[in-house]
Design a protein around this motif. Structure first.
Motif, PDB file in Angstrom:
ATOM      1  N   LEU A 275      -1.337 -47.701  52.491  1.00 28.46           N
ATOM      2  CA  LEU A 275      -2.600 -47.499  53.201  1.00 28.46           C
ATOM      3  C   LEU A 275      -2.349 -47.077  54.639  1.00 28.46           C
ATOM      4  O   LEU A 275      -3.076 -46.252  55.176  1.00 28.46           O
ATOM      5  CB  LEU A 275      -3.461 -48.765  53.160  1.00 28.46           C
ATOM      6  CG  LEU A 275      -4.199 -48.990  51.852  1.00 28.46           C
ATOM      7  CD1 LEU A 275      -4.949 -50.317  51.885  1.00 28.46           C
ATOM      8  CD2 LEU A 275      -5.159 -47.871  51.551  1.00 28.46           C
TER       9      LEU A 275
ATOM     10  N   SER B  79      -7.964 -42.951  50.460  1.00 31.49           N
ATOM     11  CA  SER B  79      -7.991 -44.401  50.682  1.00 31.49           C
ATOM     12  C   SER B  79      -8.802 -45.090  49.587  1.00 31.49           C
ATOM     13  O   SER B  79      -8.466 -46.193  49.157  1.00 31.49           O
ATOM     14  CB  SER B  79      -8.513 -44.758  52.075  1.00 31.49           C
ATOM     15  OG  SER B  79      -9.888 -44.486  52.227  1.00 31.49           O
ATOM     16  N   LEU B  80      -9.845 -44.431  49.105  1.00 25.97           N
ATOM     17  CA  LEU B  80     -10.619 -44.990  47.996  1.00 25.97           C
ATOM     18  C   LEU B  80      -9.791 -45.001  46.713  1.00 25.97           C
ATOM     19  O   LEU B  80      -9.808 -45.971  45.952  1.00 25.97           O
ATOM     20  CB  LEU B  80     -11.909 -44.201  47.785  1.00 25.97           C
ATOM     21  CG  LEU B  80     -12.947 -44.321  48.885  1.00 25.97           C
ATOM     22  CD1 LEU B  80     -14.119 -43.391  48.618  1.00 25.97           C
ATOM     23  CD2 LEU B  80     -13.416 -45.754  49.047  1.00 25.97           C
TER      24      LEU B  80
ATOM     25  N   ILE C  99      -7.188 -47.915  46.805  1.00 25.44           N
ATOM     26  CA  ILE C  99      -7.641 -49.294  46.585  1.00 25.44           C
ATOM     27  C   ILE C  99      -8.181 -49.526  45.183  1.00 25.44           C
ATOM     28  O   ILE C  99      -8.320 -50.666  44.753  1.00 25.44           O
ATOM     29  CB  ILE C  99      -8.700 -49.738  47.601  1.00 25.44           C
ATOM     30  CG1 ILE C  99      -9.981 -48.918  47.446  1.00 25.44           C
ATOM     31  CG2 ILE C  99      -8.150 -49.733  49.007  1.00 25.44           C
ATOM     32  CD1 ILE C  99     -11.197 -49.553  48.045  1.00 25.44           C
TER      33      ILE C  99
ATOM     34  N   VAL D 223     -13.464 -43.605  55.954  1.00 21.35           N
ATOM     35  CA  VAL D 223     -12.974 -43.730  54.589  1.00 21.35           C
ATOM     36  C   VAL D 223     -12.604 -42.328  54.117  1.00 21.35           C
ATOM     37  O   VAL D 223     -13.279 -41.356  54.458  1.00 21.35           O
ATOM     38  CB  VAL D 223     -14.073 -44.326  53.672  1.00 21.35           C
ATOM     39  CG1 VAL D 223     -13.695 -44.222  52.211  1.00 21.35           C
ATOM     40  CG2 VAL D 223     -14.340 -45.774  54.038  1.00 21.35           C
TER      41      VAL D 223
ATOM     42  N   ALA E 118     -10.223 -49.953  52.490  1.00 25.11           N
ATOM     43  CA  ALA E 118     -10.239 -48.492  52.473  1.00 25.11           C
ATOM     44  C   ALA E 118     -10.683 -47.906  53.812  1.00 25.11           C
ATOM     45  O   ALA E 118     -10.552 -46.710  54.032  1.00 25.11           O
ATOM     46  CB  ALA E 118     -11.160 -47.986  51.366  1.00 25.11           C
TER      47      ALA E 118
END
Length: 166
Positions: A54, A149-150, A153, A145, A16
């Motif tokens: 990502l 992105s969190l 994932i 982060v 992330a």
């Protein structure tokens, strides 16, 4: 409650982190900072992931925020929202230094403390932010982060694995 199977490993959490966030020095003008934010997709290469999602998130984060850094130390953050705020104030951006309009101090997290997805998400929510700079043990910038992105994932939680059987 969540069981161990729903937790992410440390190596999964590391995915992330965008390791090459857009950074500027505090004396950069706001106009130059905006130009860098707009020009990101053509300027930065990212490592390709299996599905490229990502990579796209990292590019979007870089085009929507930049970190103000001097001598490796995080001083503040500047986002696309700050551009909107300044435009609404009808401030002249031509000779305005980023140090005068950046958000500081920036909320950040040490990489060694980035061991729990929910802690990071709660930190973002608590401070109503979308970008979380990651620092190393010497308080130097290690990456960035984002809420997206969190989210990317995180695995969908198997409700059948976490609820009692019938």
């Amino acid at each position: 409650m969540f069981n161990r199977a729903t937790a992410l490993t440390l190596s999964e959490l590391k995915f992330a982190i965008a390791r090459d966030p857009l950074i500027v020095k505090p004396d950069t003008t706001v106009m130059d900072a905006i130009a860098q934010m707009i020009g990101v997709p053509g300027k930065h290469n990212t490592t390709k992931t299996a599905d490229g999602q990502l990579d796209q998130l990292y590019l979007e984060a870089q085009s929507n925020c930049l970190l103000v850094v001097e001598d490796g130390r995080l001083l503040g953050i500047f986002t696309a929202w700050d551009v909107v705020r300044l435009s609404a104030q009808q401030r002249s951006l031509e000779n305005l230094a980023i140090r005068g309009v950046m958000v500081h101090p920036a909320i950040a997290l040490h990489e060694s403390a980035f061991s729990d997805l929910f802690f990071a998400i709660n930190l973002l929510q608590q401070h109503q932010i979308r970008y979380l700079p990651i620092l190393d043990e010497q308080d130097r910038l290690a990456g960035l982060v984002t809420d997206e992105s969190l989210r990317q994932i995180s695995r969908p939680i198997d409700i059948f694995a976490v609820t009692p059987g019938v």
